[in-house]
Design a protein around this motif. Sequence first.
Motif, PDB file in Angstrom:
ATOM      1  N   UNK A 283      34.488  46.186  49.493  1.00 20.92           N
ATOM      2  CA  UNK A 283      33.802  47.479  49.381  1.00 20.92           C
ATOM      3  C   UNK A 283      32.767  47.570  50.492  1.00 20.92           C
ATOM      4  N   UNK A 284      32.685  48.748  51.109  1.00 21.02           N
ATOM      5  CA  UNK A 284      31.722  48.971  52.192  1.00 21.02           C
ATOM      6  C   UNK A 284      30.592  49.853  51.671  1.00 21.02           C
ATOM      7  N   UNK A 285      29.355  49.482  51.993  1.00 22.88           N
ATOM      8  CA  UNK A 285      28.166  50.239  51.592  1.00 22.88           C
ATOM      9  C   UNK A 285      27.414  50.670  52.851  1.00 22.88           C
ATOM     10  N   UNK A 286      26.791  51.828  52.767  1.00 20.83           N
ATOM     11  CA  UNK A 286      26.077  52.361  53.951  1.00 20.83           C
ATOM     12  C   UNK A 286      24.865  53.144  53.481  1.00 20.83           C
TER      13      UNK A 286
ATOM     14  N   UNK B 233      21.008  46.837  49.487  1.00 18.71           N
ATOM     15  CA  UNK B 233      21.434  48.242  49.559  1.00 18.71           C
ATOM     16  C   UNK B 233      21.790  48.676  48.148  1.00 18.71           C
ATOM     17  N   UNK B 234      21.293  49.834  47.752  1.00 18.94           N
ATOM     18  CA  UNK B 234      21.400  50.198  46.339  1.00 18.94           C
ATOM     19  C   UNK B 234      22.395  51.324  46.070  1.00 18.94           C
ATOM     20  N   UNK B 235      22.993  51.880  47.115  1.00 21.17           N
ATOM     21  CA  UNK B 235      23.871  53.039  46.916  1.00 21.17           C
ATOM     22  C   UNK B 235      25.239  52.651  46.344  1.00 21.17           C
ATOM     23  N   UNK B 236      26.039  53.647  46.112  1.00 15.86           N
ATOM     24  CA  UNK B 236      27.428  53.455  45.655  1.00 15.86           C
ATOM     25  C   UNK B 236      28.305  53.041  46.841  1.00 15.86           C
ATOM     26  N   UNK B 237      29.425  52.333  46.594  1.00 11.84           N
ATOM     27  CA  UNK B 237      30.289  51.974  47.726  1.00 11.84           C
ATOM     28  C   UNK B 237      30.853  53.207  48.437  1.00 11.84           C
ATOM     29  N   UNK B 238      30.940  53.122  49.745  1.00  8.38           N
ATOM     30  CA  UNK B 238      31.440  54.220  50.577  1.00  8.38           C
ATOM     31  C   UNK B 238      32.961  54.284  50.509  1.00  8.38           C
ATOM     32  N   UNK B 239      33.625  53.117  50.572  1.00  6.10           N
ATOM     33  CA  UNK B 239      35.088  53.069  50.464  1.00  6.10           C
ATOM     34  C   UNK B 239      35.540  51.637  50.248  1.00  6.10           C
ATOM     35  N   UNK B 240      36.817  51.482  49.930  1.00  5.08           N
ATOM     36  CA  UNK B 240      37.409  50.153  49.756  1.00  5.08           C
ATOM     37  C   UNK B 240      38.352  49.871  50.915  1.00  5.08           C
ATOM     38  N   UNK B 241      38.593  48.577  51.161  1.00  9.22           N
ATOM     39  CA  UNK B 241      39.450  48.191  52.277  1.00  9.22           C
ATOM     40  C   UNK B 241      40.113  46.860  51.938  1.00  9.22           C
TER      41      UNK B 241
END
Lengths: 239, 239
Positions: B210-213, B146-154
Amino acid sequence: MKLASYSYKVALQDVDFTKKLKITRLIGYLLETAGRNAFENNFGIQHLQAENYTWVLSRLAVEMETYPLQDEEFIIETWIENAGRLFTTRNFCIKNLSGKLIGSSTSIWAMIDINTRRAVDLTDEYASFVVDKPSPCEHPRKMPPILCEPHCEYKVKYSDIDLNCHANSAKYIEWLLDTIENPKTFFENKHVARIELYYMNEALLGDVLSFYKENREEQVFLFEIKRNTDSICKMRLVF
Amino acid sequence: MKLASYSYKVALQDVDFTKKLKITRLIGYLLETAGRNAFENNFGIQHLQAENYTWVLSRLAVEMETYPLQDEEFIIETWIENAGRLFTTRNFCIKNLSGKLIGSSTSIWAMIDINTRRAVDLTDEYASFVVDKPSPCEHPRKMPPILCEPHCEYKVKYSDIDLNCHANSAKYIEWLLDTIENPKTFFENKHVARIELYYMNEALLGDVLSFYKENREEQVFLFEIKRNTDSICKMRLVF
């Protein structure tokens, strides 16, 4: 059926690193027991849904001397102590397989009309289910207001909600316990002797909540969840 | 015992507002079934603990045609398809009470030495448990990066962890589903037809993730959980 016993076994997913039944899962088993007993007496949530009524948990207190361990079997006894105009009291005894009392609980419920959100009078219809036996567990007292600043904010997520689109009773406890610092050290050394929960309002999907925490006496923690100025839930923990 | 069936009933707490069994709870039942069947064959986590071994889930794929509804009973059949030098494949069929196949699953597990974290050779000891029957469910394929930026941190919390102090397999799915926007509208209109999970590393208490989507094709979502540059888990959802 009026005073019924149910047996459970502590599953792998019910314990934390201390290998003891987690308090959230214990409360999960108490609520499951309430649901099963109500269902068997024909006043379960499933029966009420058809008439647009539902049970709402208002207060809960639990006292534990020892917690069952991973793979251990334990027994929950339950009965209704009274049914009044607004509320009914359901009690629980938690026993080990030798029959020794290891904990107890008392809970206060209202039945509400889903559309009007008003409480239904329980006096007549539920009188025949009452067993005149108090719980060994002290009733939840009134909680003092918490005066500190909010510890953190939280937005209610899809994984938090149940079929009614609100967070279920056990989620509040998880959120509040998660505000405790150094949980590994804390839960390795401390044992919840008593927990009190006061449910005031529902938290709905997308709600932004504030969590409050106060360590008023050495072994006593007070918690509160608010949405703006509305109190959602209060919790007192005694270690 | 080699090919065993277990029956379950969809509990109130297993459904979301669509009144259908939640995907996380379905996977919970599959893992519980794996645990029960392994236990009955004397190679459950409980047996392995004594020898300092444990089972680790590596990959899981689930395909569902229809989901059981609240209060509906359903059956999970399970068997081991093969046991090799590093991995074993455990399959599942999900059936309704009429015996109709409503879903299927396949999972890949390793047995590791808890101290060295190295995989144990399963070829000899588990050969006698193998049932030469493939799963109707397609095996998990390799996931593209997955190449996008992280969606959020947890940050991993006390309520997320199990007896091994790491987040359990179902938690990853909850965290990732919670990144979906407008969950009410989304889950009212969409049905998970296939889910694939790739477990690479453990997430421990206190880890910052970090979560990616990425919504690469219209009905396909790719997700990833990372700790710094380490991949913890990948998930593909097909609606």
